[in-house]
Motif scaffolding. Structure first.
Motif, PDB file in Angstrom:
ATOM      1  N   GLU A 187     -15.313  25.181  26.130  1.00 24.43           N
ATOM      2  CA  GLU A 187     -16.319  24.907  25.097  1.00 24.43           C
ATOM      3  C   GLU A 187     -17.367  23.899  25.554  1.00 24.43           C
ATOM      4  OE1 GLU A 187     -14.730  23.769  21.346  1.00 24.43           O
ATOM      5  OE2 GLU A 187     -13.364  25.479  21.210  1.00 24.43           O
ATOM      6  N   LEU A 188     -16.999  23.031  26.489  1.00 23.41           N
ATOM      7  CA  LEU A 188     -17.869  21.898  26.816  1.00 23.41           C
ATOM      8  C   LEU A 188     -18.424  21.902  28.225  1.00 23.41           C
ATOM      9  CD1 LEU A 188     -15.570  19.209  25.163  1.00 23.41           C
ATOM     10  CD2 LEU A 188     -17.742  20.002  24.254  1.00 23.41           C
ATOM     11  N   LEU A 189     -17.759  22.599  29.145  1.00 23.36           N
ATOM     12  CA  LEU A 189     -18.144  22.516  30.550  1.00 23.36           C
ATOM     13  C   LEU A 189     -18.678  23.849  31.064  1.00 23.36           C
ATOM     14  CD1 LEU A 189     -15.028  20.549  31.899  1.00 23.36           C
ATOM     15  CD2 LEU A 189     -17.261  19.605  31.260  1.00 23.36           C
ATOM     16  N   PRO A 190     -19.551  23.824  32.073  1.00 20.62           N
ATOM     17  CA  PRO A 190     -20.023  25.078  32.672  1.00 20.62           C
ATOM     18  C   PRO A 190     -18.870  25.820  33.334  1.00 20.62           C
ATOM     19  CG  PRO A 190     -20.741  23.164  33.974  1.00 20.62           C
ATOM     20  CD  PRO A 190     -20.165  22.632  32.696  1.00 20.62           C
ATOM     21  N   SER A 191     -19.011  27.117  33.446  1.00 19.89           N
ATOM     22  CA  SER A 191     -17.909  27.964  33.906  1.00 19.89           C
ATOM     23  C   SER A 191     -17.447  27.641  35.320  1.00 19.89           C
ATOM     24  CB  SER A 191     -18.320  29.445  33.824  1.00 19.89           C
ATOM     25  OG  SER A 191     -19.470  29.659  34.634  1.00 19.89           O
ATOM     26  N   ASN A 192     -18.347  27.075  36.129  1.00 17.34           N
ATOM     27  CA  ASN A 192     -17.973  26.766  37.529  1.00 17.34           C
ATOM     28  C   ASN A 192     -17.542  25.315  37.711  1.00 17.34           C
ATOM     29  OD1 ASN A 192     -20.464  25.623  37.055  1.00 17.34           O
ATOM     30  ND2 ASN A 192     -21.347  26.209  39.043  1.00 17.34           N
ATOM     31  N   HIS A 193     -17.287  24.600  36.616  1.00 16.45           N
ATOM     32  CA  HIS A 193     -16.903  23.192  36.724  1.00 16.45           C
ATOM     33  C   HIS A 193     -15.522  23.076  37.387  1.00 16.45           C
ATOM     34  CE1 HIS A 193     -15.944  19.042  35.590  1.00 16.45           C
ATOM     35  NE2 HIS A 193     -17.237  18.882  35.366  1.00 16.45           N
ATOM     36  N   PRO A 194     -15.335  22.086  38.274  1.00 14.78           N
ATOM     37  CA  PRO A 194     -14.046  21.935  38.991  1.00 14.78           C
ATOM     38  C   PRO A 194     -12.850  21.776  38.057  1.00 14.78           C
ATOM     39  CG  PRO A 194     -15.722  20.560  40.013  1.00 14.78           C
ATOM     40  CD  PRO A 194     -16.340  21.127  38.761  1.00 14.78           C
ATOM     41  N   GLU A 195     -13.021  21.122  36.904  1.00 19.57           N
ATOM     42  CA  GLU A 195     -11.879  20.913  36.009  1.00 19.57           C
ATOM     43  C   GLU A 195     -11.417  22.226  35.382  1.00 19.57           C
ATOM     44  OE1 GLU A 195     -12.167  17.703  33.231  1.00 19.57           O
ATOM     45  OE2 GLU A 195     -13.079  16.349  34.694  1.00 19.57           O
ATOM     46  N   ILE A 196     -12.346  23.157  35.139  1.00 18.31           N
ATOM     47  CA  ILE A 196     -11.955  24.487  34.629  1.00 18.31           C
ATOM     48  C   ILE A 196     -11.156  25.236  35.686  1.00 18.31           C
ATOM     49  CG2 ILE A 196     -12.865  26.766  34.021  1.00 18.31           C
ATOM     50  CD1 ILE A 196     -14.998  25.432  32.397  1.00 18.31           C
ATOM     51  N   ASN A 197     -11.611  25.156  36.934  1.00 19.60           N
ATOM     52  CA  ASN A 197     -10.880  25.823  38.025  1.00 19.60           C
ATOM     53  C   ASN A 197      -9.491  25.211  38.218  1.00 19.60           C
ATOM     54  OD1 ASN A 197     -13.143  27.412  38.502  1.00 19.60           O
ATOM     55  ND2 ASN A 197     -13.994  25.958  40.004  1.00 19.60           N
ATOM     56  N   GLU A 198      -9.425  23.886  38.079  1.00 20.11           N
ATOM     57  CA  GLU A 198      -8.151  23.189  38.285  1.00 20.11           C
ATOM     58  C   GLU A 198      -7.124  23.592  37.232  1.00 20.11           C
ATOM     59  OE1 GLU A 198      -6.583  18.622  37.813  1.00 20.11           O
ATOM     60  OE2 GLU A 198      -8.519  18.908  38.822  1.00 20.11           O
ATOM     61  N   ILE A 199      -7.525  23.595  35.960  1.00 17.22           N
ATOM     62  CA  ILE A 199      -6.568  23.915  34.897  1.00 17.22           C
ATOM     63  C   ILE A 199      -6.189  25.403  34.949  1.00 17.22           C
ATOM     64  CG2 ILE A 199      -8.179  24.486  33.025  1.00 17.22           C
ATOM     65  CD1 ILE A 199      -4.941  22.376  32.768  1.00 17.22           C
ATOM     66  N   GLN A 200      -7.124  26.261  35.429  1.00 16.08           N
ATOM     67  CA  GLN A 200      -6.804  27.684  35.549  1.00 16.08           C
ATOM     68  C   GLN A 200      -5.738  27.906  36.617  1.00 16.08           C
ATOM     69  OE1 GLN A 200      -8.071  30.050  33.404  1.00 16.08           O
ATOM     70  NE2 GLN A 200      -6.403  31.240  34.329  1.00 16.08           N
ATOM     71  N   LEU A 201      -5.777  27.096  37.671  1.00 11.01           N
ATOM     72  CA  LEU A 201      -4.733  27.186  38.700  1.00 11.01           C
ATOM     73  C   LEU A 201      -3.371  26.821  38.113  1.00 11.01           C
ATOM     74  CD1 LEU A 201      -6.550  25.558  41.773  1.00 11.01           C
ATOM     75  CD2 LEU A 201      -5.907  27.957  41.497  1.00 11.01           C
ATOM     76  N   ASP A 202      -3.354  25.786  37.229  1.00 10.69           N
ATOM     77  CA  ASP A 202      -2.098  25.410  36.570  1.00 10.69           C
ATOM     78  C   ASP A 202      -1.581  26.570  35.712  1.00 10.69           C
ATOM     79  OD1 ASP A 202      -2.054  22.846  37.634  1.00 10.69           O
ATOM     80  OD2 ASP A 202      -3.201  21.989  35.981  1.00 10.69           O
ATOM     81  N   ILE A 203      -2.504  27.181  34.962  1.00 19.64           N
ATOM     82  CA  ILE A 203      -2.107  28.304  34.089  1.00 19.64           C
ATOM     83  C   ILE A 203      -1.573  29.464  34.927  1.00 19.64           C
ATOM     84  CG2 ILE A 203      -3.023  30.088  32.532  1.00 19.64           C
ATOM     85  CD1 ILE A 203      -4.960  27.909  31.468  1.00 19.64           C
ATOM     86  N   ASN A 204      -2.261  29.813  35.990  1.00 22.00           N
ATOM     87  CA  ASN A 204      -1.834  30.937  36.840  1.00 22.00           C
ATOM     88  C   ASN A 204      -0.466  30.659  37.460  1.00 22.00           C
ATOM     89  OD1 ASN A 204      -4.240  32.170  36.244  1.00 22.00           O
ATOM     90  ND2 ASN A 204      -5.255  31.584  38.172  1.00 22.00           N
TER      91      ASN A 204
END
Length: 662
Positions: free
Chosen positions: A638-655
């Motif tokens: 909701e708050l960060l651009p799609s390529n933001h490092p924190e989005i990538n980081e949490i997606q790795l945790d989810i995967n």
């Protein structure tokens, strides 16, 4: 017993230095007499008969404004080598052969004249200096800088330290109660400094007889010793001189508050600056700067630009116009005021900002040959700055600073020589009473502690403590503070047995005097817990941290964020003994508190969710871990651009969790 912190009589406390280079400068009677005359215009005059020594002096005084008189012969040697230095602003060639020396002089724009008559030389230098003094636009403007995110860049960290240091110093000087002693010392020093300047001596005598607190701004804006000397003291952070000016700084602040401007305004400051200074300000666009002097501005833009008309840019300085927006409704902002009615020059419209006012540079642009620097005046409440200042102040600083607070700040900022000299001065000047002596010895002890000389620190604290014990009752909270302070030094020394013994003695007194639930008791419990933690005695540490939690929960004045952070810390200790149930318990308590005081996207809330997720994952509770990771991902999307490092980081945790569930 102690020596006072003195201002050396040969120290330059003026804005300008006049240098005279001539092989006969100290021999010719005419030259010696002329130096005396010139000292009435520029007090600090230095003479040389050696070119190399003169060049080295110019090179080593990069923060000054230097005016040079030079003979024709030595000028041909020195000027080509010194001309590029920005501190050299004007050169006068004094010679017997005008035509010959004009041939080489025409190639150097800083040469203001080739003069053969001594009286003409004196008149020209005095006239040019009067023009400089009219608006002071080429006088160095002392500025410190603060970067919100200095990371590991050493020069940014150093700039931040200097910025914070000045904010703390001006806080002390503005609020310390002045005494007559400081004013008297300032006057004695000024009389000695200007002993060859009859005009200035008359002004000093008038200041001595007629100064009053309601005319502080009048004196600041009068052409006299006051503003140049005060500016130089601010520029060099001359603690002794600033302390002597304490009464004036405090009185000006009071006048600014009493005449506080009521509505937002735009005002301007005309300044000549070097390219390097402009470049540094450009680097700090979006950050913070502190103007470390009383900042004189005018609200009329046209008038401000007109002040450039007679300005001299031959020295390589650039024309700069500060365009300042200020809103007096901002909370906890240093005061500023329209001082037109308080100003020495009647009818001249001036807006004066308190020394140390913080500004936010917004933009820098070019308008013809003028650099426009747009800035907003800022509140002192900015969290990036206030947190650091509050941490440095600590508990010992007190709500209202006193004379000892200045020494405390000097020690905390690691200005050890200044701090020691300051405490020595206080020992000599203050009444020989119990409080003054004890406070000074505590100051010396703090300096030793900051220097990591723990044995000397303990020795000095013990001396102050023994004096307190002689006048206080055994159950006085002040005795407990003495035990606790010495214990703090033993902790730094890793002498945990001695520290625990002293903390426990302090704890007994505080409980008897203040009750079980007082915050002093909580602080003592926390100190004891810290020792057990450092000894890897984790269960004992947790027991004492839990006692702190119990007191915090009963005390409405406790910052809830501090309570949440304490739960986080307890959870981290439980992690060391692998007690996952208690880890989760305290992380959840931290999340509950953070969620009440912050929005869902606050870093502390996100951090708490992440801690709970990681703990569930470590415990094998994969579905619970996944739920927390997905909640974090939802907030980030909701708050960060799609390529933001924190989005990538949490997606790795989810995967990672999903792959394990399958």
């Amino acid at each position: 017993m102690a020596t006072t912190l003195s201002i050396q009589s040969n120290q330059n406390l003026d804005t300008f230095i006049l240098i005279w280079l001539d092989s006969l400068v100290n021999i010719s009677e005419d030259n010696i007499d002329t130096k005396k005359i010139l000292r009435k215009a520029i007090t600090y005059v230095v003479s040389f008969d050696d070119t190399e020594k003169c060049l080295e002096f110019i090179r080593s005084h990069s923060q000054e404004k230097i005016v040079l008189i030079v003979s024709g012969r030595l000028g041909q040697i020195l000027v080509p080598r010194a001309h590029q230095f920005s501190q050299l602003i004007a050169v006068y060639v004094y010679c017997s052969d005008k035509k010959r020396n004009e041939q080489w002089a025409k190639d150097f724009i800083k040469i203001k004249g080739v003069i053969v008559d001594l009286n003409d030389l004196i008149k020209r230098i005095k006239l040019d200096h009067m023009k400089r003094n009219e608006y002071n636009i080429d006088e160095s403007l002392p500025i410190t800088f603060f970067h919100k995110n200095p990371q590991n860049k050493q020069f940014l960290i150093k700039n931040n330290d200097n910025f914070i240091y000045f904010q703390l110093i001006i806080d002390c000087l503005s609020l310390i109660k002045p005494t007559l002693n400081e004013k008297n010392k300032l006057i004695l020093f000024c009389k000695e400094k200007y002993k060859d300047n009859k005009n200035e001596l008359n002004i000093i005598s008038e200041f001595e007889e007629n100064y009053s607190s309601n005319r502080a701004i009048w004196w600041l804006t009068r052409e006299s010793f006051v503003l140049p000397m005060l500016n130089k003291a601010f520029q060099t952070i001359n603690i002794n001189l600033l302390y002597n000016f304490n009464f004036l700084i405090s009185d000006i602040r009071k006048q600014l508050i009493e005449n506080k401007y009521q509505a937002p305004l735009r005002t301007y400051r005309t300044q000549l600056m070097s390219s390097q200074e402009i470049k540094l300000l450009k680097y700090y666009i979006g950050e913070y700067v502190s103007i470390n002097t009383f900042f004189i501005t005018i609200p009329n833009r046209k008038h401000a630009i007109e002040m450039f008309k007679d300005s001299d840019t031959d020295s390589g300085l650039k024309r700069v116009l500060f365009e300042i927006d200020a809103d007096p409704q901002l909370e906890n902002m240093k005061p500023f005021s329209d001082i037109t009615s308080l100003n020495y020059s009647t009818g001249v419209e001036i807006i004066l900002f308190m020394a140390g006012t913080i500004f936010h540079p917004v933009d820098i642009c070019q308008e013809n040959d003028i650099t426009i620097i747009q800035m907003d005046a800022c509140s002192d409440n900015d969290s990036n700055i206030k947190t650091i200042i509050d941490n440095i102040k600590g508990e010992d600083y007190g709500a209202t600073p006193d004379v000892f607070s200045l020494g405390y700040i000097l020690a905390k900022m690691k200005k050890f020589d200044d701090a020691e000299k300051f405490y020595n001065r206080l020992l000599v000047e203050l009444p020989d009473d119990h409080r003054s002596v004890v406070s000074c010895y505590k100051g010396f002890a703090r300096i030793a502690m900051e220097k990591e000389d723990y044995d000397l620190s303990i020795q000095r604290y013990q001396k102050a403590f023994n004096m307190e014990q002689s006048v206080l009752k055994p159950d006085d909270p002040g005795i407990a503070s003495g035990y606790s302070t010495i214990a703090d030094v033993y902790v730094k020394k890793c002498a945990f047995t001695e520290a625990l013994q002293l903390y426990n003695q302090a704890l007994k007194i505080w409980i008897r005097a203040l009750g079980n639930d007082h915050l002093k008791v909580a602080v003592c419990y926390k100190n004891i817990a810290r020792i057990f933690e450092m000894q890897s005695k984790y269960n004992e540490a947790i027991d004492y941290y839990e006692k702190v939690v119990a007191i915090y929960e009963k005390n409405s004045t406790v910052n809830q964020a501090d309570l949440a952070k304490l739960h986080n810390h307890i959870a981290s200790i439980y992690a060391l003994i692998d007690d996952k149930n208690h880890i989760l318990k305290h992380y959840k308590l931290a999340l509950k508190i953070f969620s009440k005081i912050y929005s869902i996207n606050h870093p502390d809330v996100i951090g708490a969710l992440k801690n709970i997720g990681h703990t569930h994952e470590a415990a094998g509770n994969l579905s619970q871990a996944l739920a927390h990771y997905e909640k974090i991902a939802s907030i980030h999307r909701e708050l960060l651009p799609s390529n933001h490092p924190e989005i990538n980081e949490i997606q790795l945790d989810i995967n990672r969790i999903k792959s394990q569930i399958k």
